[in-house]
Scaffold this motif. Structure first.
Motif, PDB file in Angstrom:
ATOM      1  N   ASP A 199       2.991   1.922  -4.867  1.00  0.00           N
ATOM      2  CA  ASP A 199       2.869   2.254  -6.477  1.00  0.00           C
ATOM      3  C   ASP A 199       3.750   3.365  -6.898  1.00  0.00           C
ATOM      4  O   ASP A 199       4.589   3.393  -7.869  1.00  0.00           O
ATOM      5  CB  ASP A 199       1.616   1.724  -7.102  1.00  0.00           C
ATOM      6  CG  ASP A 199       0.653   2.631  -6.530  1.00  0.00           C
ATOM      7  OD1 ASP A 199       0.937   3.562  -5.892  1.00  0.00           O
ATOM      8  OD2 ASP A 199      -0.369   2.489  -7.407  1.00  0.00           O
ATOM      9  N   TYR A 210      -3.303  12.442   0.359  1.00  0.00           N
ATOM     10  CA  TYR A 210      -2.652  11.421  -0.509  1.00  0.00           C
ATOM     11  C   TYR A 210      -1.664  12.049  -1.054  1.00  0.00           C
ATOM     12  O   TYR A 210      -0.296  11.789  -1.163  1.00  0.00           O
ATOM     13  CB  TYR A 210      -3.788  10.723  -1.557  1.00  0.00           C
ATOM     14  CG  TYR A 210      -3.318   9.615  -2.470  1.00  0.00           C
ATOM     15  CD1 TYR A 210      -3.336   8.482  -2.122  1.00  0.00           C
ATOM     16  CD2 TYR A 210      -2.655  10.166  -3.765  1.00  0.00           C
ATOM     17  CE1 TYR A 210      -2.923   7.760  -3.220  1.00  0.00           C
ATOM     18  CE2 TYR A 210      -2.162   9.136  -4.653  1.00  0.00           C
ATOM     19  CZ  TYR A 210      -2.174   7.905  -4.241  1.00  0.00           C
ATOM     20  OH  TYR A 210      -1.813   7.130  -5.233  1.00  0.00           O
ATOM     21  N   GLU A 221       0.947  -1.370  -0.115  1.00  0.00           N
ATOM     22  CA  GLU A 221       0.046   0.052   0.216  1.00  0.00           C
ATOM     23  C   GLU A 221       0.920   1.135  -0.065  1.00  0.00           C
ATOM     24  O   GLU A 221       1.930   1.267   0.765  1.00  0.00           O
ATOM     25  CB  GLU A 221      -0.987  -0.242   1.205  1.00  0.00           C
ATOM     26  CG  GLU A 221      -2.262   0.690   1.139  1.00  0.00           C
ATOM     27  CD  GLU A 221      -3.045  -0.235  -0.016  1.00  0.00           C
ATOM     28  OE1 GLU A 221      -2.940  -0.125  -1.108  1.00  0.00           O
ATOM     29  OE2 GLU A 221      -3.700  -1.310   0.536  1.00  0.00           O
TER      30      GLU A 221
HETATM   31  C1  GLA Z   1      -5.197   4.765  -4.201  1.00  0.00           C
HETATM   32  C2  GLA Z   1      -4.373   4.883  -5.523  1.00  0.00           C
HETATM   33  C3  GLA Z   1      -3.373   3.773  -5.973  1.00  0.00           C
HETATM   34  C4  GLA Z   1      -2.518   3.577  -4.890  1.00  0.00           C
HETATM   35  C5  GLA Z   1      -3.424   3.304  -3.551  1.00  0.00           C
HETATM   36  C6  GLA Z   1      -2.523   3.365  -2.176  1.00  0.00           C
HETATM   37  O1  GLA Z   1      -5.933   3.292  -4.551  1.00  0.00           O
HETATM   38  O2  GLA Z   1      -5.474   5.274  -6.659  1.00  0.00           O
HETATM   39  O3  GLA Z   1      -2.687   4.286  -7.088  1.00  0.00           O
HETATM   40  O4  GLA Z   1      -1.740   4.638  -4.681  1.00  0.00           O
HETATM   41  O5  GLA Z   1      -4.174   4.240  -3.317  1.00  0.00           O
HETATM   42  O6  GLA Z   1      -1.758   2.065  -2.123  1.00  0.00           O
END
Ligand code: GLA
Length: 385
Positions: free
Chosen positions: A41, A225, A38
């Motif tokens: 990416d 985020y 998590e």
């Molecule tokens: C969201 C984003 C993904 C990833 C997750 C965290 O789902 O869309 O690309 O970064 O958060 O793992």
């Protein structure tokens, strides 16, 4: 690809009523749950998601002009655009995911044609199961098919991510679109987000993946985020690395003095989480569900304490699950701040696990969680009707 006959008939009927003709194709793309990996990416790291048996369908028929006419069965709303002039539609934000993919495909030099479509989804919206990625991937397949064009699933995933990043304006990584496009039935997908090298890893026999929706979604998920992304970039810069993917624990410790405590802890999560993904893949290959579960537990603790993207409700759901018989591991999944948890549960314990989790979470929070026992599904595809 076999399609659920009742669902298809309802969509055919909706299409005929809306567009006064019959659809010729159905594109479908699944949502996803991430088993582990998590917030790795966008750090060029490793992830291990699976596509789930909840998907979005688009029934459609090509047009001879360049008009795209969409009807959302879920929102009860129409939105239309011409492929040579694509802008966002503030009155129908759901359509921006389709518009964005059309834009991203056109940016790649693909000449699109028009289509009429009816869209209907069974991926819960706003629950962290990637309904938006599923819509993008299904829309991409519909647009390409209507235009008689083909690109590889990897290229499709990249175009969908670009649509979300640059057209919709969410800075997501590649995980969600990639697994929606390339998932495989019965398997999780181990993805290296730098090279896009990927392998399908079978799920351990005798266990089920249970997804529980906390039923909360915090405001400010997007800004939190983006802040985490910026902190990761800062940590990589402080270490002189291209991305946190290239860091190990020793390098991080020796660079600790060059970053704030907060940035250090974000980086510590990412470095450890990448390691956990590799260990999880190894455990799955050996059929070692106990180790996989323990890694999921450790991932949750790290997301809660170091990455700080969990919340009281997610922690409660995880704590309850871990006390129930047959649950080997539990963690929040997706971006965090609400949304879902993912649980590894012995198959023979699932029937008791689901109601017990529901009741205990309701007693603790007053919220009634949706709980889904998920099968790992096949990635996106198009069928002729
Ligand atoms: C969201 C984003 C993904 C990833 C997750 C965290 O789902 O869309 O690309 O970064 O958060 O793992």
């Amino acid at each position: 690809m076999s399609l659920d006959a009742d669902r298809l008939e309802r969509l055919r009927e909706a299409f005929r009523r809306r567009w006064s003709r019959s659809p010729t194709h159905c594109a479908r793309a699944p949502g996803r749950v991430n088993l582990i990996g998590e917030h790795t990416d966008y750090n060029d790291g490793f992830v291990l998601p699976m596509a789930i048996d909840r998907d979005i369908w688009i029934v459609f028929a090509p047009r001879n002009d360049r008009q795209v006419r969409l009807w959302s069965a879920d929102f009860g709303q129409t939105s239309a655009f011409a492929v040579e002039a694509i802008a966002r539609d503030p009155s129908a934000p759901w359509s921006d995911y389709v518009r964005g993919v059309a834009w991203a495909l056109a940016e790649r030099g693909i000449v699109l044609r028009g289509l009429d479509a009816v869209i209907q989804g069974e991926v819960p919206i706003g629950a962290g199961l990637s309904s938006s990625a599923a819509l993008e991937v299904a829309a991409g397949l519909a647009l390409l098919t209507a235009a008689g064009q083909f690109i590889s699933p990897t290229e499709l995933a990249l175009a969908c991510q670009r649509a979300e990043n640059e057209f919709v304006g969410n800075r997501c990584g590649i995980m969600d679109q990639f697994v929606s496009a390339l998932g495989r039935r019965g398997h999780a997908l181990f993805l290296d987000c730098r090279t896009l090298h990927h392998e399908h890893v079978p799920l351990p026999a005798g266990y089920r993946i249970v997804v529980a929706n906390s039923m909360v979604r915090r405001a400010l998920v997007d800004s939190a985020y983006n802040e985490r992304r910026a902190q990761c970039e800062e940590a990589a810069r402080a270490m002189g690395l291209r991305a946190l993917r290239d860091a190990d624990e020793a390098a991080l410790e020796s660079a600790k003095a060059r970053m704030s405590e907060g940035v250090y802890r974000r980086a510590r999560h990412v470095v450890a989480e990448n390691g956990r993904v590799l260990q999880a893949v190894d455990a799955m290959r050996r059929g070692d569900a106990g180790t996989l579960g323990a890694l999921m537990d450790a991932s949750h603790a790290s997301l809660r304490d170091d990455y700080e993207v969990s919340c009281r409700e997610l922690d409660t759901l995880v704590a309850i699950a871990r006390r129930l018989p047959g649950c080997l591991g539990a963690r929040m999944t997706g971006a965090g701040f609400g949304g879902c948890t993912v649980n590894l549960v012995r198959a023979d314990a699932v029937d008791a696990f689901v109601p017990a989790l529901r009741e205990a979470y309701h007693a603790a929070t007053g919220l009634a969680p949706d709980v889904y026992v998920c099968d790992a599904a096949e990635g996106a595809g198009v069928s002729d009707l």
